[in-house]
Design an enzyme around this catalytic site. Structure first.
Site, short mmCIF file in Angstrom:
data_model
loop_
_atom_site.label_atom_id
_atom_site.label_comp_id
_atom_site.label_asym_id
_atom_site.label_seq_id
_atom_site.Cartn_x
_atom_site.Cartn_y
_atom_site.Cartn_z
N ARG A 109 45.68 -13.56 86.95
CA ARG A 109 44.64 -12.87 87.72
C ARG A 109 43.95 -13.86 88.68
O ARG A 109 43.55 -13.49 89.78
CB ARG A 109 43.62 -12.20 86.80
CG ARG A 109 42.88 -13.13 85.88
CD ARG A 109 41.74 -12.43 85.16
NE ARG A 109 41.14 -13.27 84.13
CZ ARG A 109 39.90 -13.13 83.69
NH1 ARG A 109 39.13 -12.18 84.18
NH2 ARG A 109 39.44 -13.92 82.74
N GLU A 113 37.89 4.54 90.59
CA GLU A 113 39.23 4.03 90.88
C GLU A 113 40.09 5.01 91.66
O GLU A 113 40.86 4.61 92.54
CB GLU A 113 39.92 3.62 89.57
CG GLU A 113 39.28 2.44 88.87
CD GLU A 113 38.09 2.82 88.00
OE1 GLU A 113 37.47 1.90 87.42
OE2 GLU A 113 37.79 4.03 87.88
N PHE A 121 43.09 1.31 84.49
CA PHE A 121 42.48 2.21 85.47
C PHE A 121 43.39 2.44 86.68
O PHE A 121 43.41 3.54 87.23
CB PHE A 121 41.13 1.63 85.94
CG PHE A 121 40.20 1.29 84.81
CD1 PHE A 121 40.13 2.10 83.68
CD2 PHE A 121 39.42 0.15 84.85
CE1 PHE A 121 39.28 1.80 82.63
CE2 PHE A 121 38.57 -0.17 83.81
CZ PHE A 121 38.49 0.65 82.69
N HIS A 160 44.55 -7.52 83.81
CA HIS A 160 44.23 -7.17 82.42
C HIS A 160 45.24 -6.18 81.83
O HIS A 160 44.87 -5.17 81.23
CB HIS A 160 42.82 -6.61 82.31
CG HIS A 160 41.74 -7.60 82.63
ND1 HIS A 160 41.60 -8.16 83.88
CD2 HIS A 160 40.78 -8.14 81.86
CE1 HIS A 160 40.57 -9.00 83.87
NE2 HIS A 160 40.06 -9.01 82.66
N ASP A 190 38.91 -6.68 74.25
CA ASP A 190 38.54 -5.41 74.88
C ASP A 190 39.11 -4.22 74.12
O ASP A 190 38.65 -3.09 74.28
CB ASP A 190 39.00 -5.37 76.34
CG ASP A 190 38.13 -6.24 77.23
OD1 ASP A 190 37.14 -6.79 76.74
OD2 ASP A 190 38.46 -6.37 78.42
N ARG A 199 45.16 -11.47 81.95
CA ARG A 199 43.83 -12.01 81.73
C ARG A 199 43.89 -13.42 81.17
O ARG A 199 43.10 -14.29 81.54
CB ARG A 199 43.07 -11.11 80.77
CG ARG A 199 41.70 -11.65 80.37
CD ARG A 199 41.08 -10.80 79.27
NE ARG A 199 39.70 -11.17 79.00
CZ ARG A 199 38.96 -10.63 78.05
NH1 ARG A 199 39.48 -9.69 77.26
NH2 ARG A 199 37.71 -11.03 77.87
#
Length: 313
Positions: A10, A58, A83, A109, A117, A167
């Site tokens: 990322r 999104e 998303f 991610h 998460d 991530r």
């Protein structure tokens, strides 16, 4: 021994966008209130007039990207994989895929390594969803160098692109100057007993597995399949014919991802035993990324064990 450099892809995404922005004046970047997490904030700081925060919306961001692409701009719409591929699937399909617009999606991610998460954010279905959209190019880089080269290649090609970035920091094994080609696999280690085809952060694990197998006298071919669609069918077929057995490894559900893409090619053209290593038909759960990857069998030890089992050893 020198410590192995590790970089989260990322970060590579954000750095590549900033580098491209210096010469690509038609490049614009969109985010959905996650510029810090997706690292598009790096681009935003350098080119604030070309970065647009669409808020926690999104689906709307994808539609904005579609509109910008019709004006001669090259938008990179950025958010978490859950998303980008999940929440905004309809918009990706109908406003970018159907008219085959020149818009790029940078999804961060992805996979189990999202870690703490938890299952709601650990998207292990994005390859499957994006592969079903006609004309969509689907890619996942294995390290920092490849990720930066992939972003540049995505900008230079015409048409919709979905890229997944991670991530967690992962080992950098490519040398600077590595030439990335969309749709072209990379043979990292040659072998004839078994072929290990991996993508994303599973590639470093596949490399370690290949070395471990070699130490036991097993000749393993290790392949980095960064482009999941279009798949490098010639490379897959060569591996099948010359090795006879294949292990496909991905940080994704075994349903609809790299493993099934490989099986689809081989079942029609060269029936070959394939073992798929990925997330089985289950959701992830919260925990440290490294521990989760090991718990789900997404590690070198698991690859070695599965390869040996296929060889009856």
């Amino acid at each position: 021994m020198a410590e192995i450099k590790k970089v989260a892809t990322r970060d590579s995404y954000g750095n590549a966008l900033k580098e491209l922005g210096a010469t690509a004046e038609n490049l614009v970047v969109l985010d959905a209130d996650l510029a810090g997490a997706t690292k598009t904030g790096i681009f935003q700081k350098a080119y604030p007039d070309r970065h647009f925060d669409c808020g926690i919306a999104e689906a709307n961001m994808i539609d904005v990207a579609a509109g910008l692409s019709t004006m001669g701009l090259v938008p990179f719409a950025s958010t978490f994989a859950m998303f980008a591929a999940g929440r905004a699937y309809e918009q990706v399909r109908n406003t970018i895929g159907y008219p085959h617009l020149n818009a790029k999606i940078g999804a961060t991610h992805g996979g189990i390594s999202v870690g703490e998460d938890g299952a709601s954010h650990q998207c292990c279905e994005d390859f499957a969803l994006m592969r079903t959209i006609p004309g969509m190019t689907v890619m996942c880089p294995s390290d920092d160098v490849e990720a930066r080269a992939m972003v540049k290649a995505a900008y230079e090609m015409t048409g919709p692109v979905y890229m997944r970035f991670g991530r967690a920091a992962t080992p950098v094994f490519h040398e600077e100057g590595y030439e990335f080609q969309i749709g072209k696999a990379e043979v990292l280690q040659d072998g004839t007993d078994v072929a290990i085809i991996a993508t994303g952060i599973m590639v470093p694990e596949a490399i370690e597995a290949g070395k471990a197998l070699a130490a036991e006298g097993i000749s393993a071919r290790v392949i980095n399949m960064a482009t999941i669609k279009p798949l490098d069918e010639a490379c897959v077929l060569a591996a099948a014919k010359e090795c006879g057995k294949i292990v496909a490894v991905e940080e994704h559900s075994i349903i609809g991802g790299l493993g099934e893409a490989v099986c689809g090619v081989l079942s029609e053209q060269c029936p070959t035993p394939v073992k798929r290593i990925g997330v089985n038909d289950e959701f992830g759960h919260s925990g440290p990324a490294a521990a989760l990857l090991k718990a789900f069998g997404l590690c070198a030890d698991s690859i070695v064990a599965q390869a040996k089992a296929m060889l009856g050893k």
